[in-house]
Design a protein around this motif. Structure first.
Motif, PDB file in Angstrom:
ATOM      1  N   SER A  55       0.836  -1.204   0.000  1.00 47.05           N
ATOM      2  CA  SER A  55       0.000   0.000   0.000  1.00 47.05           C
ATOM      3  C   SER A  55       0.869   1.253   0.000  1.00 47.05           C
ATOM      4  N   PHE A 119      -7.124   4.702   0.230  1.00 46.67           N
ATOM      5  CA  PHE A 119      -6.722   5.589   1.306  1.00 46.67           C
ATOM      6  C   PHE A 119      -7.759   6.706   1.412  1.00 46.67           C
ATOM      7  N   ILE A 122      -6.186  11.535   3.008  1.00 45.39           N
ATOM      8  CA  ILE A 122      -4.733  11.585   3.178  1.00 45.39           C
ATOM      9  C   ILE A 122      -4.299  13.024   3.422  1.00 45.39           C
ATOM     10  N   TYR A 153      -3.699   8.820   7.251  1.00 47.62           N
ATOM     11  CA  TYR A 153      -4.774   8.339   6.392  1.00 47.62           C
ATOM     12  C   TYR A 153      -5.465   7.195   7.103  1.00 47.62           C
ATOM     13  N   HIS A 155      -7.734   3.403   6.108  1.00 47.17           N
ATOM     14  CA  HIS A 155      -8.183   2.485   5.073  1.00 47.17           C
ATOM     15  C   HIS A 155      -9.701   2.438   4.990  1.00 47.17           C
TER      16      HIS A 155
END
Length: 448
Positions: A55, A119, A122, A153, A155
Motif C-alpha cells: 500500500s 486511502f 490523506i 490516512y 483504510h
C-alpha cells in the motif's frame, strides 16, 4: 543472487503457530494437522503484513506519477483528487511544487480509491529531492531521496485518519528501453505501519531494510515485483521475526499471475515456500491459478500442500494490490454471478492506464484526449470506443476521430462536441470484453 531477487521479511504467525512454538521446545513430533494450520497461518499473516508495505508503494507510485505530470507541465500547481463522505475541505487535492531539484507533493484530504489499497483523507507532505530527472519518450527516468512527513490516512472512510511514522527512501527509476522501466524503492529508515485491516495482527508492524523492485513492460502489459527486507513486531504467539526470499519475481499480465516463487523463514526455523504451479494454463476462460506450498518444519520434516488461492502474496484475479502505475483503472471487468467472476480471455487483451492518460479540459481549445493502452496496439481497430456524457447521453461518433500514437489512443473532438461537465469512455477489446469502464476523457477540471 541479485539483491532484488532476495527478500528478508519478518512475520507474524496466527494463533495456530502457538502450538508449533510449544512443540518445538520439546521432542514431541508435530502432527500433520498442526503443521498444516501453522504453515497456512504463517503464510496468511506474513502476506497481510506485506500488503501493508505494498500500500505504501502504491502511495509512492502516486507521487511518482504526479512528478511525471509536473515535469511534462511545469505550470501545473495541483491535481484534484477524490473526495470522501467525511472530507471537510471543498476540493481535496495534491498541491505540487518543483523548485530546482526539490519536488513536493502536499496531500489535502485526498482519497485514492484502488480496491483494498484505498486511502481516505490523506494529509501530509512528501518531498522528493532529485539527483536527476529526464524523459525517455513517455517513461520518466529519475533518482532521488524521498521523505514522508506527518502522513495520516485511514483504510476506511468511517475511521479517523491516523498519523504514521515518518520514513525516508531512496528511489531509482530508469528505462531499459523505450517500452520497459524499472522502479527501485529502498527504505532507508524503518517503515512502521498500522495494520488496521486485519484484527488478528498486532496494531503495528515494522519493516527494516525494506526494498521493493517493480518492472513494467508496456509493450506486453507485464508487471513484475520482488521484495527484500526485514519485518519485526513486538511478538505474536512467540513469533517476532521471519524472512522472505523472492526466488522468482511475481509476474502478472492483466492481473493473472504467470510466474512467482516466494520463500519465507520464521524465527521457529520453519522454511515455507510458495510457488505457482508450472502446469497452470493461463490463456483459458476458466483460468484457475494453482499454487504449491512446501515446507521444512522443525520437529516435523517435509510438508507439501496444493491450493488455488495465494492472494496475500500473489495478487491473482482480484482487486490488484500492486498498482501497475498510479491510479490505473481495473485491469479487467468482473461481474459477480453466483460467486463466479468473469474476466477477458487471453493475455493480450488491452487495458487503460490512468496515470499516463491525458484528459481534455472542456473549456480549453485543446480537444484531443490521450488514453494510454497496454499492451500497445497495432491499430485503433483493435478496440471499439463509446463516449458518454455526464448526463448519460452518448456522443455521436461522427463528432470525434480516433488515431494511434505509440501507447496512446488519441480521441480528437470537433468544435462544439463537448457541452457536458464531464465525459467518460468505455473501451472494448476485439473479443467484445469491456476493458475500460467509465474512463475519464474530458471534464471541467483535471481529475487525477
Amino acid at each position: 543472487m541479485p539483491s532484488h531477487h532476495k527478500i528478508i521479511i519478518s512475520s507474524l504467525l496466527s494463533i495456530a503457530i502457538l502450538g508449533l512454538s510449544a512443540c518445538n521446545s520439546s521432542t514431541e513430533k508435530l502432527s500433520e494437522q498442526q503443521v498444516n494450520s501453522s504453515v497456512h497461518d504463517s503464510y496468511i499473516h506474513t502476506g497481510r503484513s506485506l500488503n501493508e508495505a505494498n500500500s505504501q508503494f502504491y502511495l509512492i507510485d502516486t507521487v511518482i506519477a504526479a512528478l511525471h505530470k509536473k515535469i511534462e507541465d511545469p505550470s501545473l500547481t495541483h491535481i484534484e483528487c477524490l473526495s470522501s463522505q467525511h472530507t471537510t475541505v471543498d476540493k481535496p487535492k495534491i498541491e505540487l511544487s518543483l523548485v530546482n531539484d526539490m519536488f513536493s507533493a502536499s496531500f489535502q484530504q485526498c482519497t485514492l480509491g484502488e480496491g483494498l489499497d484505498s486511502f481516505y483523507r490523506i494529509t501530509g507532505d512528501i518531498d522528493l529531492k532529485l539527483d536527476d530527472a529526464s524523459l525517455n519518450g513517455f517513461i520518466l527516468n529519475f533518482s532521488g531521496q524521498l521523505d514522508v512527513k506527518n502522513l495520516a490516512y485511514s483504510h476506511s472512510d468511517s475511521k479517523v485518519a491516523k498519523s504514521f511514522t515518518d520514513y525516508s527512501a531512496e528511489i531509482n527509476q530508469y528505462s531499459n528501453d523505450s517500452y520497459n522501466s524499472s522502479t527501485e524503492v529502498n527504505f532507508t529508515t524503518p517503515l512502521a505501519l498500522y495494520v488496521e485491516l486485519y484484527d488478528l495482527l498486532p496494531a503495528t508492524v515494522t519493516f527494516e531494510e525494506l526494498a521493493i523492485v517493480r518492472q513494467l513492460d508496456y509493450r506486453l502489459g507485464q508487471h513484475t515485483v520482488s521484495y527484500n527486507g526485514l519485518l519485526k513486531s513486538n511478538g505474536y504467539n512467540g513469533i517476532n521475526q521471519a524472512s522472505i526470499n523472492t526466488i522468482t519475481p511475481i509476474t502478472t499480465i492483466r492481473n493473472r499471475v504467470t510466474a512467482g516463487e516466494v520463500e519465507f523463514v520464521d524465527n521457529l526455523n520453519s522454511v515455507i515456500n510458495i510457488k505457482l504451479d508450472e502446469s497452470t494454463e493461463y490463456a483459458v476462460e476458466d483460468y484457475q491459478a494453482n499454487y504449491k506450498i512446501s515446507a521444512e518444519v522443525e520437529n516435523y520434516g517435509a510438508y507439501t500442500h496444493n491450493f488455488s488461492r495465494a492472494n496475500y502474496v500473489f495478487p491473482n484475479n482480484r482487486e490488484h494490490r500492486l498498482s501497475f502505475t498510479a491510479r490505473n483503472n481495473r485491469l479487467s471487468k468482473r461481474q459477480s454471478q453466483d460467486n463466479y467472476y468473469e474476466a477477458p480471455v487471453g493475455l493480450e487483451a488491452t487495458f487503460c492506464i490512468q496515470s499516463l492518460s491525458t484528459q481534455v479540459l472542456v473549456s480549453s481549445p485543446q480537444k484531443t484526449a490521450r488514453i494510454a493502452i497496454m499492451p500497445t496496439l497495432v491499430s485503433p481497430q483493435q478496440v471499439s470506443l463509446e463516449i458518454v456524457g455526464a448526463d448519460k447521453s452518448i456522443v455521436d461518433s461522427r463528432l470525434y476521430s480516433v488515431s494511434l500514437d505509440e501507447i496512446w489512443l488519441n480521441v480528437e473532438f470537433q468544435e462544439g462536441a463537448l457541452t457536458n461537465q464531464a465525459y467518460y469512455a468505455t473501451i472494448n477489446d476485439v473479443f467484445g470484453h469491456e476493458t475500460c469502464s467509465s474512463f475519464p476523457v474530458a471534464a471541467e477540471y483535471f481529475f487525477y
